[in-house]
Design a protein around this motif. Sequence first.
Motif, PDB file in Angstrom:
ATOM      1  N   LEU A   1       0.812  -1.220   0.000  1.00  0.00           N
ATOM      2  CA  LEU A   1       0.000   0.000   0.000  1.00  0.00           C
ATOM      3  C   LEU A   1       0.848   1.273   0.000  1.00  0.00           C
ATOM      4  CD1 LEU A   1      -2.725  -1.083   2.601  1.00  0.00           C
ATOM      5  CD2 LEU A   1      -2.775  -1.314   0.110  1.00  0.00           C
ATOM      6  N   ARG A   2       2.148   1.124  -0.122  1.00  0.00           N
ATOM      7  CA  ARG A   2       3.034   2.295  -0.136  1.00  0.00           C
ATOM      8  C   ARG A   2       2.605   3.256  -1.255  1.00  0.00           C
ATOM      9  NH1 ARG A   2       8.230   2.443   1.835  1.00  0.00           N
ATOM     10  NH2 ARG A   2       8.278   0.144   1.815  1.00  0.00           N
ATOM     11  N   ASP A   3       2.375   4.491  -0.850  1.00  0.00           N
ATOM     12  CA  ASP A   3       2.019   5.587  -1.766  1.00  0.00           C
ATOM     13  C   ASP A   3       0.655   5.420  -2.442  1.00  0.00           C
ATOM     14  OD1 ASP A   3       4.436   6.868  -1.195  1.00  0.00           O
ATOM     15  OD2 ASP A   3       5.495   5.743  -2.763  1.00  0.00           O
ATOM     16  N   GLU A   4      -0.114   4.396  -2.059  1.00  0.00           N
ATOM     17  CA  GLU A   4      -1.488   4.288  -2.560  1.00  0.00           C
ATOM     18  C   GLU A   4      -2.333   5.428  -1.971  1.00  0.00           C
ATOM     19  OE1 GLU A   4      -3.426   2.326  -4.478  1.00  0.00           O
ATOM     20  OE2 GLU A   4      -1.818   1.020  -5.193  1.00  0.00           O
ATOM     21  N   PRO A   5      -3.238   6.027  -2.763  1.00  0.00           N
ATOM     22  CA  PRO A   5      -4.172   6.996  -2.167  1.00  0.00           C
ATOM     23  C   PRO A   5      -4.921   6.327  -1.014  1.00  0.00           C
ATOM     24  CG  PRO A   5      -4.332   7.016  -4.558  1.00  0.00           C
ATOM     25  CD  PRO A   5      -3.477   5.838  -4.198  1.00  0.00           C
ATOM     26  N   PHE A   6      -4.771   6.874   0.187  1.00  0.00           N
ATOM     27  CA  PHE A   6      -5.284   6.196   1.381  1.00  0.00           C
ATOM     28  C   PHE A   6      -6.368   7.039   2.031  1.00  0.00           C
ATOM     29  CE2 PHE A   6      -5.289   4.380   5.631  1.00  0.00           C
ATOM     30  CZ  PHE A   6      -5.121   3.019   5.366  1.00  0.00           C
ATOM     31  N   ILE A   7      -7.425   6.374   2.454  1.00  0.00           N
ATOM     32  CA  ILE A   7      -8.536   7.049   3.136  1.00  0.00           C
ATOM     33  C   ILE A   7      -8.421   6.735   4.615  1.00  0.00           C
ATOM     34  CG2 ILE A   7     -11.036   7.251   3.305  1.00  0.00           C
ATOM     35  CD1 ILE A   7     -10.897   6.122   0.273  1.00  0.00           C
ATOM     36  N   SER A   8      -8.169   7.780   5.413  1.00  0.00           N
ATOM     37  CA  SER A   8      -7.910   7.615   6.845  1.00  0.00           C
ATOM     38  C   SER A   8      -9.090   8.098   7.670  1.00  0.00           C
ATOM     39  CB  SER A   8      -6.668   8.418   7.258  1.00  0.00           C
ATOM     40  OG  SER A   8      -5.516   7.919   6.628  1.00  0.00           O
ATOM     41  N   LEU A   9      -9.192   7.565   8.865  1.00  0.00           N
ATOM     42  CA  LEU A   9     -10.126   8.114   9.845  1.00  0.00           C
ATOM     43  C   LEU A   9      -9.505   9.366  10.449  1.00  0.00           C
ATOM     44  CD1 LEU A   9     -11.351   4.810  11.507  1.00  0.00           C
ATOM     45  CD2 LEU A   9     -12.407   6.123   9.665  1.00  0.00           C
ATOM     46  N   HIS A  10     -10.310  10.119  11.211  1.00  0.00           N
ATOM     47  CA  HIS A  10      -9.811  11.415  11.674  1.00  0.00           C
ATOM     48  C   HIS A  10      -8.674  11.244  12.674  1.00  0.00           C
ATOM     49  CE1 HIS A  10     -11.671  11.682  15.753  1.00  0.00           C
ATOM     50  NE2 HIS A  10     -12.479  10.780  15.250  1.00  0.00           N
ATOM     51  N   ALA A  11      -7.928  12.317  12.872  1.00  0.00           N
ATOM     52  CA  ALA A  11      -6.600  12.240  13.498  1.00  0.00           C
ATOM     53  C   ALA A  11      -6.596  11.619  14.883  1.00  0.00           C
ATOM     54  CB  ALA A  11      -5.979  13.641  13.540  1.00  0.00           C
ATOM     55  N   PHE A  12      -7.645  11.803  15.677  1.00  0.00           N
ATOM     56  CA  PHE A  12      -7.619  11.336  17.060  1.00  0.00           C
ATOM     57  C   PHE A  12      -8.416  10.054  17.267  1.00  0.00           C
ATOM     58  CE2 PHE A  12      -6.974  15.964  17.253  1.00  0.00           C
ATOM     59  CZ  PHE A  12      -5.712  15.973  17.822  1.00  0.00           C
ATOM     60  N   ASP A  13      -8.829   9.431  16.179  1.00  0.00           N
ATOM     61  CA  ASP A  13      -9.536   8.158  16.289  1.00  0.00           C
ATOM     62  C   ASP A  13      -8.542   7.064  16.654  1.00  0.00           C
ATOM     63  OD1 ASP A  13     -10.755   5.557  15.383  1.00  0.00           O
ATOM     64  OD2 ASP A  13     -12.404   6.905  14.885  1.00  0.00           O
ATOM     65  N   PRO A  14      -8.848   6.228  17.669  1.00  0.00           N
ATOM     66  CA  PRO A  14      -7.919   5.167  18.056  1.00  0.00           C
ATOM     67  C   PRO A  14      -7.644   4.188  16.920  1.00  0.00           C
ATOM     68  CG  PRO A  14     -10.041   4.899  19.157  1.00  0.00           C
ATOM     69  CD  PRO A  14     -10.034   6.259  18.547  1.00  0.00           C
ATOM     70  N   GLU A  15      -8.596   4.027  16.005  1.00  0.00           N
ATOM     71  CA  GLU A  15      -8.372   3.179  14.845  1.00  0.00           C
ATOM     72  C   GLU A  15      -7.235   3.726  13.984  1.00  0.00           C
ATOM     73  OE1 GLU A  15     -10.791   0.316  13.344  1.00  0.00           O
ATOM     74  OE2 GLU A  15     -10.114   0.166  15.408  1.00  0.00           O
ATOM     75  N   ARG A  16      -7.289   5.035  13.729  1.00  0.00           N
ATOM     76  CA  ARG A  16      -6.239   5.642  12.903  1.00  0.00           C
ATOM     77  C   ARG A  16      -4.887   5.561  13.604  1.00  0.00           C
ATOM     78  NH1 ARG A  16      -6.088  11.340   9.607  1.00  0.00           N
ATOM     79  NH2 ARG A  16      -3.826  11.506   9.425  1.00  0.00           N
ATOM     80  N   ILE A  17      -4.891   5.818  14.905  1.00  0.00           N
ATOM     81  CA  ILE A  17      -3.627   5.783  15.648  1.00  0.00           C
ATOM     82  C   ILE A  17      -2.985   4.404  15.535  1.00  0.00           C
ATOM     83  CG2 ILE A  17      -2.624   5.916  17.967  1.00  0.00           C
ATOM     84  CD1 ILE A  17      -4.823   8.029  18.580  1.00  0.00           C
ATOM     85  N   ALA A  18      -3.787   3.352  15.660  1.00  0.00           N
ATOM     86  CA  ALA A  18      -3.258   1.998  15.575  1.00  0.00           C
ATOM     87  C   ALA A  18      -2.712   1.712  14.182  1.00  0.00           C
ATOM     88  CB  ALA A  18      -4.351   0.994  15.934  1.00  0.00           C
ATOM     89  N   ILE A  19      -3.433   2.149  13.142  1.00  0.00           N
ATOM     90  CA  ILE A  19      -2.988   1.900  11.771  1.00  0.00           C
ATOM     91  C   ILE A  19      -1.708   2.689  11.473  1.00  0.00           C
ATOM     92  CG2 ILE A  19      -3.617   2.228   9.345  1.00  0.00           C
ATOM     93  CD1 ILE A  19      -6.547   1.639  10.284  1.00  0.00           C
ATOM     94  N   GLU A  20      -1.643   3.919  11.979  1.00  0.00           N
ATOM     95  CA  GLU A  20      -0.420   4.707  11.774  1.00  0.00           C
ATOM     96  C   GLU A  20       0.777   4.031  12.430  1.00  0.00           C
ATOM     97  OE1 GLU A  20      -1.189   8.677  13.094  1.00  0.00           O
ATOM     98  OE2 GLU A  20      -2.020   9.281  11.142  1.00  0.00           O
ATOM     99  N   HIS A  21       0.579   3.474  13.607  1.00  0.00           N
ATOM    100  CA  HIS A  21       1.651   2.722  14.263  1.00  0.00           C
ATOM    101  C   HIS A  21       2.093   1.543  13.395  1.00  0.00           C
ATOM    102  CE1 HIS A  21       2.519   4.413  18.184  1.00  0.00           C
ATOM    103  NE2 HIS A  21       1.239   4.660  18.366  1.00  0.00           N
ATOM    104  N   ALA A  22       1.110   0.849  12.809  1.00  0.00           N
ATOM    105  CA  ALA A  22       1.440  -0.310  11.984  1.00  0.00           C
ATOM    106  C   ALA A  22       2.334   0.085  10.813  1.00  0.00           C
ATOM    107  CB  ALA A  22       0.159  -0.964  11.484  1.00  0.00           C
TER     108      ALA A  22
END
Length: 327
Positions: free
Chosen positions: A186-207
Amino acid sequence: MNFRQLEIFRTVIEAGSMTGAARKLNISQPGVTKAILALEESCGYPLFIRQAGSITPTPEAWQLNRSVERVFVDIDEVRRVSLDIRDKIAGHLSISAFPSLAARFLPRLLSDYLRQRPDVKISLQASASRQIVATTIAQQTDIGLSVLQSDDASIETEHLHRVERVCVLPPGHRLASAEAISLSDLRDEPFISLHAFDPERIAIEHAFSNLGIGRNDRIETRHSESACAFVANGLGVTIVDPFTPAAFGDAVVTRRLDPPVYLNLWLLWPRHRVRSKVAAEFAETLRASLQARFPGTASDTRSQSGLTAPQWPSELPSGGDIWPRRS
């Protein structure tokens, strides 16, 4: 006047005699006579006309009996409700759940559950996990279903199940034919993220960051359902819980991640609220359903490297997630 006297009075009316009432109640005839005399004294008027060894109810007795019958109907209803509560087929259950679980998975499960328990009433509230924690702390729900743990003393936290997040792609995407997708795909793929403080996004960013992989965040949205809708319209890819994409059918393609990016689900019990039998039974029904739907994911909150999922609010919220780490 007491309940036993009213019970004997009602039975005398039904049996038509003191002797018949004594037989039905399995007590002595003098005991019946004594109870009726005490009731008449309490009422202040005679209830039966006694002559030649027989009794005849007075008009006042018939009038009183109508009210007594209503009392016994109500008691029978109380007895029925009590048995239903004992057998876990009646009661009220309030559930606060994170939106992707509350949208489809829970209503489907609850529909089957309620068909077998028509006297159970349900209140289902979809809320963000932080709000679920706050609601449970306030003792305002019977069960909280969250992707966040809490170390608050007023909450009892119980691990429910562990599921794998999925990658969601538009049909025809270059990765749609793959059996599994790595984060590096998924490197450089257009990515659809949840909002910045969502725990889901935080976990995915860590990954991603733990593997040193860059991500091209194109769209940010608050809800995983919106993220999947953007994917269905061909605007990028996303990684979400396994519940949300099911609503989109063939409009999206879901693939597992390799290595997996886990999402732990938590039961939050309000510690100072009595746990009903209905709540306890439904929690086990939910656990069994999750285990049947997602059988390959052990209820283990540790990763292969032994990392323990952090809690919230005492540490950075991660949703109790396990992410792959760079070797």
